[in-house]
Scaffold this motif. Structure first.
Motif, mmCIF file in Angstrom:
data_model
loop_
_atom_site.group_PDB
_atom_site.id
_atom_site.type_symbol
_atom_site.label_atom_id
_atom_site.label_comp_id
_atom_site.label_asym_id
_atom_site.label_seq_id
_atom_site.Cartn_x
_atom_site.Cartn_y
_atom_site.Cartn_z
ATOM 1 N N VAL A 5 0.874 -1.275 0.031
ATOM 2 C CA VAL A 5 -0.078 0.138 -0.123
ATOM 3 C C VAL A 5 0.729 1.167 -0.148
ATOM 4 O O VAL A 5 1.683 1.362 0.990
ATOM 5 C CB VAL A 5 -0.864 0.011 1.096
ATOM 6 N N LEU A 6 0.748 2.135 -1.004
ATOM 7 C CA LEU A 6 1.545 3.331 -1.239
ATOM 8 C C LEU A 6 0.540 4.354 -0.899
ATOM 9 O O LEU A 6 -0.400 4.743 -1.511
ATOM 10 C CB LEU A 6 2.233 3.293 -2.508
ATOM 11 N N ALA A 48 11.169 1.934 3.271
ATOM 12 C CA ALA A 48 11.886 3.157 3.234
ATOM 13 C C ALA A 48 11.490 4.008 2.065
ATOM 14 O O ALA A 48 11.593 5.117 1.986
ATOM 15 C CB ALA A 48 13.331 3.298 3.535
ATOM 16 N N SER A 49 10.973 3.279 0.895
ATOM 17 C CA SER A 49 10.793 4.085 -0.485
ATOM 18 C C SER A 49 9.713 3.142 -1.211
ATOM 19 O O SER A 49 9.594 1.743 -0.897
ATOM 20 C CB SER A 49 12.105 3.999 -1.328
ATOM 21 N N PRO A 50 9.284 3.694 -2.314
ATOM 22 C CA PRO A 50 8.144 2.992 -3.087
ATOM 23 C C PRO A 50 9.213 1.616 -3.614
ATOM 24 O O PRO A 50 8.564 0.593 -3.857
ATOM 25 C CB PRO A 50 7.821 3.951 -4.279
ATOM 26 N N GLU A 51 10.447 1.854 -3.935
ATOM 27 C CA GLU A 51 11.118 0.693 -4.808
ATOM 28 C C GLU A 51 10.912 -0.247 -3.732
ATOM 29 O O GLU A 51 10.964 -1.490 -4.330
ATOM 30 C CB GLU A 51 12.367 1.278 -5.204
ATOM 31 N N GLU A 52 11.516 -0.213 -2.615
ATOM 32 C CA GLU A 52 11.337 -1.187 -1.694
ATOM 33 C C GLU A 52 10.105 -1.791 -1.471
ATOM 34 O O GLU A 52 10.094 -2.945 -1.265
ATOM 35 C CB GLU A 52 12.143 -0.455 -0.517
ATOM 36 N N GLY A 56 8.769 -7.709 -4.762
ATOM 37 C CA GLY A 56 8.263 -9.273 -4.333
ATOM 38 C C GLY A 56 6.730 -9.264 -4.336
ATOM 39 O O GLY A 56 5.842 -10.012 -3.989
ATOM 40 N N ALA A 57 6.151 -7.841 -4.512
ATOM 41 C CA ALA A 57 4.498 -7.781 -4.161
ATOM 42 C C ALA A 57 3.733 -8.476 -5.305
ATOM 43 O O ALA A 57 4.316 -8.495 -6.671
ATOM 44 C CB ALA A 57 4.081 -6.451 -4.140
ATOM 45 N N GLY A 81 6.320 0.857 -13.815
ATOM 46 C CA GLY A 81 7.458 0.403 -14.640
ATOM 47 C C GLY A 81 8.183 -0.914 -13.875
ATOM 48 O O GLY A 81 8.737 -1.748 -14.512
ATOM 49 N N MET A 82 8.274 -0.522 -12.536
ATOM 50 C CA MET A 82 9.072 -1.604 -11.760
ATOM 51 C C MET A 82 8.175 -2.573 -11.156
ATOM 52 O O MET A 82 8.452 -3.321 -10.107
ATOM 53 C CB MET A 82 9.866 -1.027 -10.653
#
Ligand SMILES: NC(=O)c1ccc[n+]([C@@H]2O[C@H](COP(=O)([O-])OP(=O)(O)OC[C@H]3O[C@@H](n4cnc5c(N)ncnc54)[C@H](OP(=O)(O)O)[C@@H]3O)[C@@H](O)[C@H]2O)c1
Length: 289
Positions: A5-6, A48-52, A56-57, A81-82
């Protein structure tokens, strides 16, 4: 499922809470630190970041203020994109259908669902809201159990952008209906009716929709802490009027709704709940709205 969840505002926190309660493995991220603590106590992981957070989601949710915020995270921040192989991106924010379509085009293999929510944080958290779903029908069907965990009903609206279109039109009715209730309350009070009488008559009236009735006590009592700010409602009404403009329609009631919202924001109620417009009516500035 492994979900992310972002955005942990009113709605994002409710979403993460609901996902935890329905047995999902939840990772959360919020731009401003400090909002994840109650969820972390309930076993969410904090990134700590959206990337992290995305790593694996299987499903990545965004639930953010507006078009600019969703684009900043999904497109400029490249969350679309990621996406891990096979994962889907689900935006539950209330945004322009154009933004939904833009993100849909950027997501690999079109793995994007616009999934706006009919309902505020409390019913959403309790699994009692309705979800509108836009995107590839087969992909959406494959995730049926997820929509069932998150709602009391979900509706397939069509391709990307159709769910956000229907959500905006629904909000237009909610704003207009709530404003009519405020006018009735302010006028009834000014004519000397007690709050008890107004509560009983309007609370039981078939003319007051359930989504409007939830604000009756706050409107009567002048408590406007609420859960849906006027700034968010203003964003929605601008988008509704833009939808009408695109098909050459004029919406006089939506236009008047927007004006009263703007007037109330100018009077300092932007961060308060929708019901705070009642105070502007009471201040007798409505003739100039
Ligand atoms: N409230 C309701 O009753 C309701 C009901 C249905 C739908 N909605 C819709 O749901 C969405 C969220 O509403 P809300 O009530 O949860 O709003 P909110 O409480 O104001 O939360 C907004 C969230 O967006 C984040 N954000 C804003 N700009 C950002 C950016 N540029 N980058 C990253 N994060 C950003 C905020 O992070 P920070 O903490 O860092 O500011 C916060 O987490 C809106 O589109 C709203 O229209 C609301």
């Amino acid at each position: 499922m492994k979900v992310t969840v972002l955005g942990l505002g009113h709605m994002g926190s409710a979403l993460a809470g609901r996902l935890l309660e329905t047995g999902h493995e939840v990772t959360v991220w919020n731009r401003t630190p400090g909002k994840a603590e109650p969820l972390v106590r309930q076993a969410a992981g904090e990134a700590a970041s959206p990337e992290e957070a995305v790593e694996g989601a299987e499903v990545v949710f965004t639930l953010l203020t507006n078009d600019a915020a969703v684009k900043a995270v999904a497109l400029e921040g490249n969350v679309a994109g990621m996406l891990p192989e096979g994962a889907i991106l689900v935006d539950m924010s209330t945004v322009s259908p154009d933004t939904s379509r833009e993100i849909g085009a950027a997501a690999p293999d079109g793995r994007f669902v616009d999934a706006p929510i009919l309902g505020g944080p409390e019913p959403f958290r309790a699994g009692q809201a309705t979800l509108l779903l836009g995107g590839d029908r087969e992909m959406i069907q494959r995730h049926t159990s997820l929509w069932e965990d998150l709602s009391s009903g979900h509706y397939y609206a069509g391709p990307n952008g159709s769910a956000t279109t229907l959500k905006l039109l629904s909000n237009s009715m909610l704003v207009g209906g709530t404003q009519l209730l405020m006018e009735a309350v302010a006028t009834g009070q000014a004519h000397g009716f007690s709050n008890d009488v107004l509560r009983e008559v309007f609370g039981g009236s078939p003319a007051v929709a359930p989504g409007v009735r939830v604000r009756l006590d706050d409107i009567l009592g002048g408590d406007h802490k609420g859960w849906w700010t006027l700034l968010l409602a203003d964003k929605d009404m601008s988008l509704v009027l833009e939808l009408a403009k695109q098909v050459d329609l004029m919406l006089p009631i939506a236009g008047a709704s927007e004006k009263l919202i703007r007037r109330s924001i100018d009077a300092g109620y932007g961060e308060q709940d929708l019901g705070s417009m009642t105070e502007v009516l009471r201040e007798k500035v409505s003739n100039s709205v």
